[in-house]
Design a protein around this motif. Structure first.
Motif, PDB file in Angstrom:
ATOM      1  N   GLU A 110     -28.938   1.863 -60.810  1.00  0.00           N
ATOM      2  CA  GLU A 110     -29.956   1.575 -59.570  1.00  0.00           C
ATOM      3  C   GLU A 110     -31.356   1.760 -59.986  1.00  0.00           C
ATOM      4  OE1 GLU A 110     -27.117   3.243 -59.505  1.00  0.00           O
ATOM      5  OE2 GLU A 110     -25.893   2.103 -58.119  1.00  0.00           O
ATOM      6  N   SER A 111     -31.395   2.816 -60.627  1.00  0.00           N
ATOM      7  CA  SER A 111     -32.969   3.337 -61.130  1.00  0.00           C
ATOM      8  C   SER A 111     -33.298   2.045 -62.068  1.00  0.00           C
ATOM      9  CB  SER A 111     -32.907   4.704 -61.653  1.00  0.00           C
ATOM     10  OG  SER A 111     -32.743   5.526 -60.835  1.00  0.00           O
ATOM     11  N   CYS A 153     -39.938   2.235 -68.727  1.00  0.00           N
ATOM     12  CA  CYS A 153     -39.888   3.460 -68.582  1.00  0.00           C
ATOM     13  C   CYS A 153     -40.707   4.428 -67.711  1.00  0.00           C
ATOM     14  CB  CYS A 153     -39.958   4.253 -70.126  1.00  0.00           C
ATOM     15  SG  CYS A 153     -38.673   4.022 -71.198  1.00  0.00           S
ATOM     16  N   MET A 154     -42.142   3.704 -67.751  1.00  0.00           N
ATOM     17  CA  MET A 154     -43.137   4.128 -66.465  1.00  0.00           C
ATOM     18  C   MET A 154     -42.433   4.090 -65.356  1.00  0.00           C
ATOM     19  SD  MET A 154     -46.704   3.053 -68.270  1.00  0.00           S
ATOM     20  CE  MET A 154     -47.547   3.647 -66.935  1.00  0.00           C
ATOM     21  N   ALA A 155     -41.880   2.926 -64.951  1.00  0.00           N
ATOM     22  CA  ALA A 155     -41.218   2.531 -63.719  1.00  0.00           C
ATOM     23  C   ALA A 155     -40.209   3.506 -63.590  1.00  0.00           C
ATOM     24  CB  ALA A 155     -40.875   1.147 -63.371  1.00  0.00           C
ATOM     25  N   MET A 156     -39.497   3.949 -64.324  1.00  0.00           N
ATOM     26  CA  MET A 156     -38.340   4.819 -64.010  1.00  0.00           C
ATOM     27  C   MET A 156     -38.852   6.341 -64.265  1.00  0.00           C
ATOM     28  SD  MET A 156     -35.094   3.016 -66.064  1.00  0.00           S
ATOM     29  CE  MET A 156     -36.040   2.795 -67.775  1.00  0.00           C
ATOM     30  N   SER A 157     -40.161   6.438 -64.605  1.00  0.00           N
ATOM     31  CA  SER A 157     -40.657   7.994 -64.751  1.00  0.00           C
ATOM     32  C   SER A 157     -39.904   8.814 -65.780  1.00  0.00           C
ATOM     33  CB  SER A 157     -40.596   8.780 -63.444  1.00  0.00           C
ATOM     34  OG  SER A 157     -41.188   7.937 -62.198  1.00  0.00           O
ATOM     35  N   TYR A 217     -44.488  -2.979 -75.570  1.00  0.00           N
ATOM     36  CA  TYR A 217     -45.259  -2.896 -74.393  1.00  0.00           C
ATOM     37  C   TYR A 217     -44.293  -2.956 -73.053  1.00  0.00           C
ATOM     38  CZ  TYR A 217     -48.280  -4.312 -70.673  1.00  0.00           C
ATOM     39  OH  TYR A 217     -49.218  -4.501 -69.402  1.00  0.00           O
ATOM     40  N   LEU A 218     -43.347  -3.637 -73.031  1.00  0.00           N
ATOM     41  CA  LEU A 218     -42.561  -3.925 -71.956  1.00  0.00           C
ATOM     42  C   LEU A 218     -41.509  -2.917 -71.803  1.00  0.00           C
ATOM     43  CD1 LEU A 218     -41.153  -5.691 -69.901  1.00  0.00           C
ATOM     44  CD2 LEU A 218     -39.787  -6.851 -71.548  1.00  0.00           C
ATOM     45  N   LEU A 219     -41.073  -2.368 -72.802  1.00  0.00           N
ATOM     46  CA  LEU A 219     -40.375  -1.210 -72.845  1.00  0.00           C
ATOM     47  C   LEU A 219     -40.986   0.075 -72.255  1.00  0.00           C
ATOM     48  CD1 LEU A 219     -37.969  -1.443 -76.015  1.00  0.00           C
ATOM     49  CD2 LEU A 219     -37.254  -2.019 -73.771  1.00  0.00           C
ATOM     50  N   GLU A 254     -37.153  -4.536 -61.521  1.00  0.00           N
ATOM     51  CA  GLU A 254     -37.803  -5.418 -60.320  1.00  0.00           C
ATOM     52  C   GLU A 254     -39.407  -4.930 -60.146  1.00  0.00           C
ATOM     53  OE1 GLU A 254     -37.326  -6.171 -55.325  1.00  0.00           O
ATOM     54  OE2 GLU A 254     -35.985  -4.777 -56.575  1.00  0.00           O
ATOM     55  N   GLU A 255     -39.539  -3.858 -60.310  1.00  0.00           N
ATOM     56  CA  GLU A 255     -41.093  -3.357 -60.178  1.00  0.00           C
ATOM     57  C   GLU A 255     -41.731  -3.935 -61.266  1.00  0.00           C
ATOM     58  OE1 GLU A 255     -43.694   0.695 -60.152  1.00  0.00           O
ATOM     59  OE2 GLU A 255     -41.427   0.558 -59.754  1.00  0.00           O
ATOM     60  N   VAL A 256     -41.306  -3.981 -62.579  1.00  0.00           N
ATOM     61  CA  VAL A 256     -42.182  -4.508 -63.582  1.00  0.00           C
ATOM     62  C   VAL A 256     -41.985  -5.994 -63.484  1.00  0.00           C
ATOM     63  CG1 VAL A 256     -42.100  -4.845 -65.978  1.00  0.00           C
ATOM     64  CG2 VAL A 256     -41.708  -2.409 -65.169  1.00  0.00           C
ATOM     65  N   TYR A 257     -41.030  -6.501 -62.920  1.00  0.00           N
ATOM     66  CA  TYR A 257     -40.968  -7.890 -62.632  1.00  0.00           C
ATOM     67  C   TYR A 257     -42.077  -8.405 -61.811  1.00  0.00           C
ATOM     68  CZ  TYR A 257     -39.419 -12.543 -61.004  1.00  0.00           C
ATOM     69  OH  TYR A 257     -39.234 -13.735 -60.561  1.00  0.00           O
TER      70      TYR A 257
END
Length: 613
Positions: free
Chosen positions: A195-196, A148-152, A142-144, A202-205
């Motif tokens: 950076e991505s 991946c969704m945050a990194m598109s 779930y976390l991974l 950070e976004e997921v956090y």
């Protein structure tokens, strides 16, 4: 998961980091420093003497985690007030202590120190509520997927399975250090800039740990000046904050969300498109998104926040985590129920196979018993046939003996005509005749006794046959109930078999007794025939001797004889004996006829017994 549980997870890592020797105990001086730092970041007053006072009675040396927990709960966690402190500061303190000991990235690592800290916080949030803390593979996946969704990018299923299978899995899950080590290898982030990766972490956090449902730029219409200004909005379950820019340093305002709020889509006007409004009890805020998709996402996120507040929930991801845990528990219960059902089916199948095997054994035993019974019946039939043949042979011999005796009687009659007997011989003959009559009477009494015994034995035989038939019917019923009552049937079969053997043995004894009685009856009949024969013989002799012939005398004519000679019938005792012998001769014939009829009936009864068995 409440605030106390979240704090305990972070503090557990700090406590284990201070346990250098891995003995499960930490010195009091180190615990004093840890307690002071915890009170500082939790914004509660610290009492330096509380630790010494608490462990005054236990001054043996280092303190274990179980010994430190009462102090931690009483003097620190019980005084914590939610909202007064920043939880991120507590996590940074505990991370600083534990990272020095456990986090040692190799050269060329993908994660920065800040990213590793955020992943550590995410791990604590998603880990199970059991110590030592681990994160199960489902939560890792779930976390991974969130990263991946945050990194598109799309998560590769093969790489994910390889990541999970090759990771250091302990106690059915990943430890945080194994997870960070696997992330530093870069197997799942090949070709993606650091950076991505850092922005995605950070976004997921912020989304999971910081309870940020959504954030981004929106146009907001002022309440006083009524002009449109672009602001950076951050949506949480209890409020919608907006800042000047995305660095979130200058907060311009906050909209409190509760169950009285609602969100509505507005038509385009004033040169703005994709508009919607957020209505509270006192105010209405008009907002504009960049496109329709963003408007839909913002309206859905705000409605979710309002729903969480109405349900009394403070965090979306805590609720989602609880639902995922319930789903896993449901799947586990369903899997266990399915396994139990399969095990039950296997047990039923084994029981059925065992019962079928027992039934086959019972059928085989029944077939063997039937074969043995048929063999026994065949043997009995042969014995009966041999016995019948022997009886017929004896009857033939008796007939021959009778013929011989008749021939002898004829010779004796011819000889009696030539002999002259005296009165003395008649008296001797009378005595012998009385003895013969006495023997005949005794033989008749014996015959009646033997017939009574034979009747009783026949009745006993019929009762034994009925009992045997009843036992056979009960045995058949027990065989039919063998599928339902395996153990009871086996015991009943053994009991019925013993009873059947006993009944058969008794039947054999009755038949042997009947056979002996038959022989006794035959012997009595033979004696009766012998007595009848003797009576007839002596009657003939007496008749012959009643007409004596003198020596040298001429036989007179028939008329002269009858006129001159008269037999004193009333005075001669020999004549009375002869009359009595004639009557007894008639009764002997009737008894002989009755004995033949009884013999035929016995023969028919024996054949009937054979048919029954």
């Amino acid at each position: 998961m409440d605030l106390r549980s979240e704090l305990l997870k972070s503090i557990w890592y700090a406590f284990t980091a201070l346990d250098v020797e891995k003995s499960g105990k930490v010195s009091k001086s180190q615990l004093k420093v840890l307690s002071h730092n915890l009170c500082t970041v939790l914004c509660i007053p610290h009492d330096p003497a509380a630790l010494e006072e608490h462990f005054r009675d236990d001054d043996d040396g280092p303190v274990s985690s179980q010994g430190y927990m009462p102090y931690l709960n009483k003097y620190i966690l019980d005084k914590v007030v939610e909202g007064v402190f920043v939880k991120e500061n507590v996590d940074e303190l505990c991370w600083t202590l534990t990272a020095k000991k456990n986090y040692k990235p190799a050269g060329g690592s993908i994660l920065s120190h800040k990213d590793a800290f955020r992943l550590w916080c995410l791990f604590i949030f998603l880990s199970e509520d059991k110590y030592p803390l681990v994160m199960i593979p489902d939560e890792v996946e779930y976390l991974l997927k969130k990263l991946c969704m945050a990194m598109s990018v799309e998560l590769n299923g093969v790489e994910l399975e390889d990541f999970i299978s090759q990771g250091s899995v302990q106690q059915n899950g990943f430890t945080v250090w194994a997870f960070l080590e696997m992330m530093n290898t870069g197997r799942l982030t090949r070709g993606i800039a650091k950076e991505s990766i850092s922005m995605a972490i950070e976004e997921v956090y912020r989304e999971i740990v910081g309870d940020v449902l959504k954030e981004g730029y929106l146009w907001k219409k002022g309440q006083l000046r009524r002009n449109w200004t672009e602001r950076w909005f951050t949506l949480k379950p209890n409020a919608l904050d907006y800042y000047t820019s995305e660095d979130r340093k200058d907060r311009k305002g906050s909209i409190t969300l509760d169950s009285n709020c609602c969100v509505e889509v507005l038509p385009d006007r004033d040169g703005k498109r994709c508009m919607f409004c957020l209505k509270t009890i006192s105010k209405t805020f008009e907002l504009s998104a960049s496109d329709t998709k963003q408007r839909q996402e913002w309206t859905s996120a705000i409605q979710t926040a309002i729903r969480l507040h109405a349900e009394g929930k403070t965090s979306l991801h805590k609720d989602l985590k609880q639902k995922r845990r319930e789903q896993r528990e449901f799947r586990e219960r369903r899997r266990e129920a399915k396994e139990q059902e399969l095990q039950h089916l296997r047990n039923l199948q084994e029981e059925r196979e065992r019962k079928m095997a027992e039934l086959e054994l019972l059928k085989e035993a029944q077939r063997q018993a039937q074969i043995l019974l048929q063999q026994e019946e065949e043997r009995r039939r042969k014995q009966h046939e041999e016995l019948q043949q022997a009886l017929e042979e004896q009857l033939r011999e008796a007939e021959e003996a009778r013929a011989c005796m008749q021939a002898e009687m004829a010779l004796k009659e011819a000889e009696a005509e030539r002999q002259q007997r005296r009165i003395k011989e008649l008296e001797e003959l009378q005595q012998r005749l009385e003895e013969a009559l006495h023997q005949e009477v005794k033989a008749r009494q014996d015959e009646e006794a033997f017939r009574y015994t034979q009747t009783r034995l026949l009745a006993e035989e019929e009762e034994k046959i009925k009992a045997l038939m009843s036992l056979q019917e009960e045995q058949e019923e027990c065989i039919q109930r063998a599928q339902r009552e395996k153990q009871e049937m086996k015991q009943e079969m053994e009991t019925k078999s013993r009873a059947l053997e006993e009944a058969q043995r008794q039947l054999e004894e009755v038949r042997a007794n009947r056979h002996r009685v038959d022989q006794d009856v035959v012997a009595a009949q033979r004696k009766l025939r012998q007595a009848s024969t003797n009576v007839k013989h002596w009657n003939v002799q007496m008749n012959r001797l009643m007409h004596p012939i003198g020596p040298g005398e001429k036989r007179p004519s028939v008329g002269g004889f009858h006129s001159s000679f008269r037999i004193p019938m009333q005075k001669d005792p020999g004549l009375r004996l002869w009359q009595k012998s004639s009557e007894q001769d008639e009764e002997s014939k009737e008894n002989a006829a009755r004995g033949d009829a009884d013999k035929k009936r016995l023969s028919q009864g024996s054949n009937g017994d054979i048919d029954v068995h």
